[in-house]
Design an enzyme around this catalytic site. Structure first.
Site, short mmCIF file in Angstrom:
data_model
loop_
_atom_site.label_atom_id
_atom_site.label_comp_id
_atom_site.label_asym_id
_atom_site.label_seq_id
_atom_site.Cartn_x
_atom_site.Cartn_y
_atom_site.Cartn_z
CG ASN A 231 -1.69 1.20 1.46
OD1 ASN A 231 -1.76 2.06 0.58
ND2 ASN A 231 -2.30 1.34 2.63
CD1 TRP A 232 3.50 0.97 -2.78
CD2 TRP A 232 3.45 2.00 -4.77
NE1 TRP A 232 4.15 0.17 -3.68
CE2 TRP A 232 4.14 0.77 -4.91
CE3 TRP A 232 3.30 2.82 -5.90
CZ2 TRP A 232 4.67 0.36 -6.13
CZ3 TRP A 232 3.83 2.40 -7.12
CH2 TRP A 232 4.51 1.19 -7.22
CE LYS A 233 -0.20 3.18 4.87
NZ LYS A 233 -0.03 3.25 6.30
CG HIS B 189 -5.87 1.87 5.20
ND1 HIS B 189 -5.42 2.77 6.12
CD2 HIS B 189 -4.88 0.96 5.04
CE1 HIS B 189 -4.20 2.43 6.50
NE2 HIS B 189 -3.84 1.34 5.86
CD GLU C 292 -2.94 5.36 6.86
OE1 GLU C 292 -2.98 5.48 5.62
OE2 GLU C 292 -1.99 4.84 7.46
CD GLU D 39 -3.62 -2.72 7.24
OE1 GLU D 39 -2.50 -2.92 6.77
OE2 GLU D 39 -4.27 -1.70 6.99
N GLY E 157 2.31 1.99 10.88
CA GLY E 157 3.24 3.09 10.75
C GLY E 157 3.95 3.46 12.05
CB SER F 156 5.08 -2.10 11.95
OG SER F 156 4.68 -0.77 12.24
N GLY G 121 2.74 -1.18 4.31
CA GLY G 121 2.84 0.24 3.97
C GLY G 121 4.29 0.62 3.74
N GLY G 122 4.92 1.14 4.79
CA GLY G 122 6.28 1.69 4.68
C GLY G 122 7.27 0.82 3.93
P1 PGA Z 1 2.75 0.12 7.69
O1 PGA Z 1 1.30 0.34 7.06
O2 PGA Z 1 3.30 -1.17 7.09
O3 PGA Z 1 3.55 1.32 7.28
O4 PGA Z 1 2.58 0.00 9.15
C1 PGA Z 1 0.42 -0.73 6.85
C2 PGA Z 1 -0.88 -0.24 6.26
O5 PGA Z 1 -1.35 0.85 6.64
O6 PGA Z 1 -1.48 -0.90 5.39
#
Ligand code: PGA
Length: 251
Positions: free
Chosen positions: A9-11, A95, A97, A167, A173, A213, A234-235
Site C-alpha cells: 500500500n503505497w499510500k 483502511h 486511515e 490491521e 506506521g 509495521s 505500507g512503509g
Molecule cells: P505500515 O502500514 O506497514 O507502514 O505500518 C500498513 C498499512 O497501513 O497498510
C-alpha cells in the site's frame, strides 16, 4: 489451499515517474515468483502508468479506495468500473486511515465492498482495533462488527472473493508490530466470524492478511502462523529491495 498474497500500500507517496520505476523494478525482480499473488496499490494518478509497467508480469494493481457508484454526478470520486478500466484487479476498502481521517463508516464500506464485487474486482477489506479499544477489552467486538457490517448482504459466492486485512491501528506506521501470537489470535477469531457469515468452506478458503509495521525481519514469523495468509504492507513496500525481500518470505 489458500494462495498467499503480499500487497504493498503505497499510500500518498510517489510521483508518476517514481511509481513507474518501482513498478517496473518489481515486475523484473519478481518475474520468477509463481506461488503467491503480488499486488501494489499506487495513488490514483499513477494507476494506469503502473498497470502498464507491470502488464504481463507477476504483479497486479490495486486502488486504495473507490466510490460505490459507477458514473454520475459525484465530483472528485472514482468508481470501481473506472479503476478496472485503468488496470486494477483489487481495491483496498476501509483502511483505518480513511476510517479515522474522514470517518468512513461500516455502512459506507459495505456499499463499497458490494460495488467492487459487482464490478468483478477483489476487495481487500481492512479491519482493526485501536489501542484504546484493545485496552478496554473491546477488540473482538470491534472486529466482529466491522466484519458483520462491512460484509452485510453479500452472497456466499461473493463472500468467497473477499480478502480481509487485519490491521491493528496501533501497529500501523508505528514500528510496533503485533506479536505472532497476537496476530494469530485475531486472525483465527476473524476466520470464525467469517464462518458464521458464510460456510466452513468459504471461511477456510478466505485469505486474511496481516498489516501493521510488517518488515523483512518480522514477516517470516507472522506468515508462519496458521491463519495468516499474507501481508498488507505500507512503509516497507516503498523500497524495491524491502518489498522483494517481503515477497520472498520463507516458505
Ligand atoms: P505500515 O502500514 O506497514 O507502514 O505500518 C500498513 C498499512 O497501513 O497498510
Amino acid at each position: 489451499m489458500r494462495r498467499p498474497l503480499i500487497a504493498g500500500n503505497w499510500k500518498l507517496h510517489k510521483t508518476l515517474k517514481e511509481s513507474h520505476d518501482l513498478a517496473a523494478g518489481l515486475a523484473k525482480e519478481l518475474a520468477e515468483v509463481s506461488d503467491i499473488d503480488i499486488v501494489v496499490a499506487p495513488v490514483y494518478t499513477s494507476i494506469a502508468t503502473v498497470a502498464t509497467a507491470v502488464k504481463g508480469s507477476t504483479v497486479s494493481v490495486a486502488a486504495q479506495n473507490c466510490y460505490p457508484e459507477e458514473t454520475g454526478a459525484y465530483t472528485g470520486e472514482v468508481s470501481p468500473l473506472l479503476l478496472k478500466d485503468a488496470g486494477c484487479e483489487y481495491i483496498i476498502i476501509g483502511h483505518s486511515e480513511r476510517r479515522q481521517l474522514i470517518q468512513e463508516s461500516n455502512q459506507l464500506i459495505n456499499l463499497k465492498v458490494k460495488k467492487v464485487l459487482d464490478t468483478n474486482l477483489l476487495p481487500i477489506l481492512c479491519i482493526g482495533e485501536t489501542l484504546e479499544q484493545r485496552e478496554n477489552g473491546e477488540m473482538l467486538e470491534v472486529l466482529a462488527s466491522q466484519l458483520k457490517e462491512g460484509l452485510a448482504d453479500i452472497s456466499n459466492e461473493q463472500l468467497g472473493k473477499v480478502v480481509v486485512a487485519y490491521e491493528p491501528v496501533w501497529a500501523i506506521g508505528t514500528g510496533v508490530t503485533a506479536s505472532d501470537e497476537q496476530a494469530q489470535e485475531a486472525h483465527s477469531f476473524i476466520r470464525g466470524v467469517i464462518q458464521g457469515l458464510s460456510t466452513p468452506e468459504i471461511a477456510a478458503d478466505c485469505r486474511i492478511l496481516y498489516g501493521g509495521s510488517v518488515k523483512p525481519d518480522n514477516v517470516n514469523g507472522l506468515l508462519a502462523q496458521d491463519d495468516i495468509d499474507g501481508a498488507l504492507v505500507g512503509g516497507a513496500s516503498l523500497k524495491l529491495d524491502d518489498f522483494v525481500r517481503l515477497v520472498n518470505f520463507k516458505r
